[in-house]
Scaffold this motif. Structure first.
Motif, short mmCIF file in Angstrom:
data_model
loop_
_atom_site.label_atom_id
_atom_site.label_comp_id
_atom_site.label_asym_id
_atom_site.label_seq_id
_atom_site.Cartn_x
_atom_site.Cartn_y
_atom_site.Cartn_z
N VAL A 64 -4.46 11.50 2.75
CA VAL A 64 -3.72 10.60 1.86
C VAL A 64 -3.96 9.15 2.27
O VAL A 64 -4.23 8.29 1.42
CB VAL A 64 -2.22 10.95 1.84
N LEU A 65 -3.90 8.87 3.56
CA LEU A 65 -4.18 7.50 4.04
C LEU A 65 -5.60 7.08 3.69
O LEU A 65 -5.84 5.96 3.24
CB LEU A 65 -3.96 7.43 5.56
N ASP A 66 -6.55 7.99 3.89
CA ASP A 66 -7.96 7.66 3.63
C ASP A 66 -8.22 7.40 2.16
O ASP A 66 -8.92 6.44 1.80
CB ASP A 66 -8.86 8.79 4.14
N VAL A 67 -7.67 8.22 1.28
CA VAL A 67 -7.84 8.02 -0.17
C VAL A 67 -7.16 6.72 -0.59
O VAL A 67 -7.71 5.96 -1.40
CB VAL A 67 -7.32 9.22 -0.98
N PRO A 122 0.81 -1.23 0.00
CA PRO A 122 0.00 0.00 0.00
C PRO A 122 0.84 1.28 0.00
O PRO A 122 0.42 2.30 -0.52
CB PRO A 122 -0.82 -0.12 1.28
N ARG A 123 2.06 1.22 0.55
CA ARG A 123 2.91 2.41 0.59
C ARG A 123 3.17 2.98 -0.80
O ARG A 123 3.28 4.20 -0.97
CB ARG A 123 4.24 2.11 1.28
N ALA A 124 3.26 2.12 -1.82
CA ALA A 124 3.55 2.62 -3.18
C ALA A 124 2.45 3.57 -3.65
O ALA A 124 2.74 4.67 -4.15
CB ALA A 124 3.71 1.45 -4.14
N LEU A 125 1.21 3.17 -3.49
CA LEU A 125 0.09 4.03 -3.88
C LEU A 125 0.03 5.25 -2.97
O LEU A 125 -0.15 6.38 -3.44
CB LEU A 125 -1.22 3.24 -3.85
N HIS A 126 0.17 5.04 -1.69
CA HIS A 126 0.16 6.14 -0.72
C HIS A 126 1.19 7.21 -1.08
O HIS A 126 0.88 8.40 -1.13
CB HIS A 126 0.43 5.59 0.69
N GLU A 150 -7.75 0.04 10.32
CA GLU A 150 -7.56 1.31 9.62
C GLU A 150 -6.13 1.42 9.11
O GLU A 150 -5.17 1.14 9.82
CB GLU A 150 -7.89 2.47 10.55
N LEU A 151 -5.99 1.82 7.85
CA LEU A 151 -4.68 2.04 7.26
C LEU A 151 -4.03 3.23 7.96
O LEU A 151 -4.65 4.28 8.13
CB LEU A 151 -4.83 2.32 5.76
N ASN A 152 -2.78 3.05 8.39
CA ASN A 152 -2.06 4.15 9.03
C ASN A 152 -0.59 4.04 8.65
O ASN A 152 -0.17 3.09 7.99
CB ASN A 152 -2.27 4.16 10.55
N ALA A 153 0.19 5.01 9.08
CA ALA A 153 1.61 5.07 8.69
C ALA A 153 2.37 3.82 9.10
O ALA A 153 3.29 3.40 8.40
CB ALA A 153 2.26 6.31 9.29
N GLU A 154 1.98 3.19 10.20
CA GLU A 154 2.68 2.00 10.67
C GLU A 154 2.30 0.74 9.90
O GLU A 154 3.03 -0.25 9.94
CB GLU A 154 2.42 1.78 12.17
N THR A 155 1.16 0.75 9.21
CA THR A 155 0.71 -0.47 8.53
C THR A 155 0.86 -0.42 7.01
O THR A 155 0.47 -1.36 6.33
CB THR A 155 -0.77 -0.77 8.87
N LEU A 156 1.44 0.64 6.48
CA LEU A 156 1.56 0.76 5.02
C LEU A 156 2.38 -0.35 4.38
O LEU A 156 2.21 -0.65 3.21
CB LEU A 156 2.18 2.12 4.66
N ASP A 157 3.27 -0.95 5.13
CA ASP A 157 4.13 -2.01 4.58
C ASP A 157 3.75 -3.39 5.10
O ASP A 157 4.47 -4.35 4.88
CB ASP A 157 5.59 -1.73 4.93
#
Length: 120
Positions: free
Chosen positions: A88-91, A64-68, A107-114
């Motif tokens: 940005v996380l929500d979109v 998900p980090r790539a799209l984020h 919920e997607l957050n900065a810690e779960t992007l990878d």
């Protein structure tokens, strides 16, 4: 030679339920900041579509980090950097959900992007 249980194989990534609040916020931000170029239904107007086989084929193989990071660094095209970190996380969560792509639990957050193993 060490003994003990073997490391479990990483299960294949699958779409997981996303929190409704984050998806609603993501959809709202998308409509306000993205739909003018990418279309109300992600179909693409003056910018690439954000739905369809080509989009899914690309982002299915990436975390998900790539799209984020793409959204964070380049969108909206005419107002780069104007989305808040939460927007940005929500979109990102909204686009992953709408395309049936793997995402972390909750919920997607900065810690779960990878924290998602891309699917081949």
């Amino acid at each position: 030679m060490a003994t003990g249980p073997p490391f479990p194989a990483t299960p294949p990534a699958v779409p997981t339920p996303a929190p409704a609040g984050q998806l609603q916020r993501g959809e709202t931000t998308y409509v306000l900041a993205c739909a003018i170029c990418h279309g109300d239904r992600l179909e693409g107007v003056s910018a690439p579509e954000l739905d369809g086989a080509a989009f899914r084929a690309l982002y299915r193989t990436l975390p998900p980090r790539a799209l984020h990071d793409l959204i964070r660094d380049t969108m909206p095209d005419d107002r780069r950097g104007t989305l808040s970190p939460q927007e940005v996380l929500d979109v990102t969560a909204y686009l992953l959900h709408e395309n049936g792509l793997p995402r972390p639990q909750g919920e997607l957050n900065a810690e779960t992007l990878d924290h998602v193993t891309p699917t081949p």
